[in-house]
Scaffold this motif. Structure first.
Motif, PDB file in Angstrom:
ATOM      1  N   SER A 406       0.895  -1.174   0.044  1.00 20.90           N
ATOM      2  CA  SER A 406      -0.045   0.057  -0.012  1.00 20.90           C
ATOM      3  C   SER A 406       0.749   1.086  -0.347  1.00 20.90           C
ATOM      4  N   LYS A 413       1.300   6.921  -6.734  1.00 14.94           N
ATOM      5  CA  LYS A 413       0.271   7.892  -6.771  1.00 14.94           C
ATOM      6  C   LYS A 413       0.831   9.301  -6.787  1.00 14.94           C
ATOM      7  N   SER A 526      -5.565   7.456 -12.127  1.00 12.30           N
ATOM      8  CA  SER A 526      -6.796   6.690 -12.043  1.00 12.30           C
ATOM      9  C   SER A 526      -6.906   5.210 -11.476  1.00 12.30           C
ATOM     10  N   HIS A 527      -5.880   4.618 -12.481  1.00  9.27           N
ATOM     11  CA  HIS A 527      -5.798   3.109 -12.234  1.00  9.27           C
ATOM     12  C   HIS A 527      -5.093   2.907 -10.760  1.00  9.27           C
ATOM     13  N   VAL A 529      -5.204   4.646  -8.314  1.00 15.22           N
ATOM     14  CA  VAL A 529      -5.879   5.042  -7.127  1.00 15.22           C
ATOM     15  C   VAL A 529      -6.849   3.797  -6.876  1.00 15.22           C
ATOM     16  N   ASP A 530      -7.376   3.196  -8.031  1.00 13.84           N
ATOM     17  CA  ASP A 530      -8.248   1.844  -7.827  1.00 13.84           C
ATOM     18  C   ASP A 530      -7.371   0.923  -7.230  1.00 13.84           C
ATOM     19  N   ILE A 531      -6.077   0.789  -7.668  1.00 10.45           N
ATOM     20  CA  ILE A 531      -5.284  -0.330  -7.151  1.00 10.45           C
ATOM     21  C   ILE A 531      -4.956  -0.059  -5.498  1.00 10.45           C
ATOM     22  N   ASN A 532      -4.856   1.185  -5.248  1.00 11.80           N
ATOM     23  CA  ASN A 532      -4.415   1.524  -3.971  1.00 11.80           C
ATOM     24  C   ASN A 532      -5.478   1.269  -2.989  1.00 11.80           C
ATOM     25  N   ASP A 533      -6.931   1.454  -3.342  1.00 13.94           N
ATOM     26  CA  ASP A 533      -8.197   1.356  -2.778  1.00 13.94           C
ATOM     27  C   ASP A 533      -8.269  -0.110  -2.420  1.00 13.94           C
ATOM     28  N   GLN A 534      -8.043  -0.849  -3.424  1.00 12.82           N
ATOM     29  CA  GLN A 534      -8.243  -2.468  -3.159  1.00 12.82           C
ATOM     30  C   GLN A 534      -7.092  -3.107  -2.259  1.00 12.82           C
TER      31      GLN A 534
END
Length: 623
Positions: A406, A413, A526-527, A529-534
């Motif tokens: 993370s 990011k 944006s990609h 950010v999505d990976i970071n959320d998961q």
């Protein structure tokens, strides 16, 4: 204005240096000649050149300083602009003598100590003619100020303060001067004023101290006289000072306490004399009563001693039937009651010993069984705790790796966001460059028009010079030079305009490419950010699992500790049970030593071997 050959083409005041040549012997060693030579011969095109104050022939030998700068064109230096420094403005600034009295002034000196400005306190010209002969100028350190004495200047002994001023390579010093007599006059006045005030304060303090000492000595003397009379036995003294609120009042109140104590002592002595005669008669009557009471007491003591002797032999059937004297008969009654109660208690103890022995046998069997089960439970909990420790370590390691991933995604990011900001700044910068190119194009158009007008003016000047004949040859040369300079400026402006046009096209192409780069970086961000959320969800779940397993592991460890403590307690209980059974047999033997009234001791039926055999130790719990 001077050309590269040293010719003075233009001068504002048209002094003797106008239309002269600065390379000639008359001017090359002056300040203006040195400035010209340093700019042209040294090819100094980017900074100003300064020559410090020195006598200048064109100004009648008055001090003059010069500052020059190169006139630059596309081909390099084309001339020099030289300015004569206005020394009068500096003198006006230094003429302010506020705070320096009648004799004080501020002067500016060069590195050799000579004045650069004329003093308003002297009739003659002082610039570069008068030198301040003092060592203070060499004692100045950096931006500090040196203070000391100065003699000889204006025929006075003065205080001086000096500070350096750095100006374009020149080392100047600003000096503030004031006559010592004038400077010390205010100090003498202040000293006399301070001495007068100090004398007045001393006289006032002396008067106050005399009054205060007398206000203390009078009441203290009176108090000492009262204390002397009290020591001689006079208790009729009067203490008027006891109403004061200070230390003297405290002393007076203390003396009053001693006076009251002396009066009370006299009264007590009179009462003691009266009571002494009465006590003698009462003493004789008490002695007769004590003899009769002593005989009765001796009788009671002998009877009580016999009963205690029988009790020490173990005979609990003894009783004291003969009454004692009235004050001691309660002791006889209590003795009989205590013996009766002790006899009944030992009988009950003998009966309960049998019951205790039966109960300890059952308890011994139960504790042995409980010890074996506790050992097995402790071994199982120990294995469970070890397995949970391994699982907890694995989950904790997984959580830590998820946190690291993370963090790496967060760094990616941040880098992507920073790249987007850089792209945006690059787009803004290219826009500003494009705008500046347009402004430069406008300026070049103006330069082109100026070159055209200058060319026309040069042509007109050439025509006018031709009409003037021999007198206008010099102007014809200058007009030709200006015309060629205007033509070169126009050609250079056209080349710069073409280059700016090409640069504008390249800037537009760069803006488009940078904008595409920014869009691609935004998509990558944006990609990320999505990976970071998961990954955050995975790390959060792993942390929750690690926390739950940590709590379970702690609970199991606590159960293991409690089980180990229970096993140790069962072992101790088993040993205590064996000791209790042995103690019951011993207690039964002790009770049998007593002779009880109306009761017979009960036998436990415990063999001597069983009673004296120690309990088998339990095996230690498995850990």
């Amino acid at each position: 204005m001077v050309d590269l050959n040293g010719n003075v083409l233009y001068s504002v005041k048209k002094n003797d240096d106008y239309a002269s040549n600065l390379r000639s012997d008359a001017w090359k060693d002056t300040g203006i000649g040195r400035v010209f030579a340093e700019v042209v011969d040294g090819n100094v095109a980017a900074k100003s050149v300064y020559a410090d104050y020195a006598p200048y022939p064109a100004a009648g030998g008055a001090p003059a300083a010069f500052m020059g700068h190169a006139l630059n064109a596309q081909d390099g230096i084309v001339g020099v602009i030289i300015i004569r420094m206005p020394s009068g403005r500096i003198a006006d600034i230094l003429s302010n003598t506020a705070g320096l009295g009648e004799t004080g002034e501020t002067v500016l000196v060069n590195g050799d100590g000579y004045l650069l400005t004329d003093s308003a306190k002297t009739p003659g010209m002082d610039a570069l003619a008068v030198r301040l002969d003092t060592g203070l100028q060499g004692a100045i350190e950096g931006t500090g100020v040196a203070v000391g004495s100065l003699e000889g200047y204006r025929d006075m002994q003065a205080y001086a303060a000096m500070a350096n001023v750095a100006f374009d390579g020149a080392r100047w010093t600003v000096a503030a001067l004031i006559d010592k007599d004038e400077a010390n006059a205010s100090m003498v006045t202040m000293r006399n004023t301070i001495l007068g005030l100090a004398l007045l304060l001393l006289l006032g303090a002396l008067a106050a101290s005399i009054w205060f000492s007398r206000s203390l000595t009078r009441p203290i003397g009176s108090l000492v006289e009262s204390m002397r009379r009290l020591a001689e036995g006079d208790t009729t003294i009067s203490l008027a000072e006891d109403r004061r609120k200070d230390e003297i009042g405290e002393m007076a109140r203390s003396v009053s306490v001693f006076r009251d104590a002396a009066i009370e002592k006299e009264a007590l002595e009179r009462q003691a004399d009266d009571a002494r005669s009465l006590s003698e008669r009462e003493r004789r009557a008490r002695e007769a009563e004590k003899l009769a009471e002593s005989a009765q007491m001796q009788q009671a003591v002998e009877a009580l001693a016999g009963g205690l002797h029988s009790l020490s032999e173990g005979d609990l059937s003894v009783r004291l039937d003969t009454p004692f004297m009235e004050s001691l008969d309660g002791l006889r009654t209590d003795f009989n009651a205590s013996v009766e109660k002790l006899s009944r208690t030992l009988s009950e103890v003998s009966t309960n010993i049998v019951s205790i022995n039966d109960d300890t046998g059952e308890l011994r069997a139960a504790t042995d069984d409980l010890a074996r089960r506790t050992e097995q439970q402790a071994a199982s909990l120990e294995q469970t705790s070890a397995s949970l420790d391994e699982i907890t370590a694995m989950v904790r390691e997984s959580s830590a790796r998820a946190d690291q991933v993370s963090a790496r995604v967060g760094d990616a990011k941040a880098s992507s966001d920073k790249s987007g900001e850089v792209v945006a700044e690059a787009i803004d910068a290219m826009g500003r460059i494009e705008h500046a190119s347009g402004e430069i194009s406008k300026i070049i158009n103006v330069i082109d028009e100026i070159s055209f007008q200058t060319n026309l003016l040069a042509l007109n000047a050439g025509v006018e010079a031709a009409r003037a004949g021999e007198a206008g040859k010099g102007f014809a040369v200058v007009a030709q030079e200006v015309r060629e300079l205007a033509q070169r400026a126009a050609a250079a402006a056209k080349d710069i305009k073409d280059l700016i046009g090409k640069s504008g096209e390249e800037v537009k192409s760069g803006v488009a490419l940078v904008r595409q780069t920014g869009e691609a970086l935004n998509l990558i961000a944006s990609h990320v950010v999505d990976i970071n959320d998961q990954i955050d969800l995975i790390a959060k779940a792993a942390r929750e699992q690690a926390g739950g397993l940590t709590e379970v592991n702690a609970a199991v460890n606590q159960m293991d500790q409690v089980t180990q403590q229970n096993a140790a307690m069962v072992e101790e209980t088993n040993a205590v049970t064996h000791r209790l059974s042995s103690g019951a047999a011993t207690l039964d033997g002790l009770v049998r030593q007593f002779t009880l009234s109306g009761h017979r001791p009960v036998s436990l039926g415990i063999s001597a071997g069983a009673a004296g055999r120690p309990a088998a130790p339990a095996e230690p719990p498995v850990r």
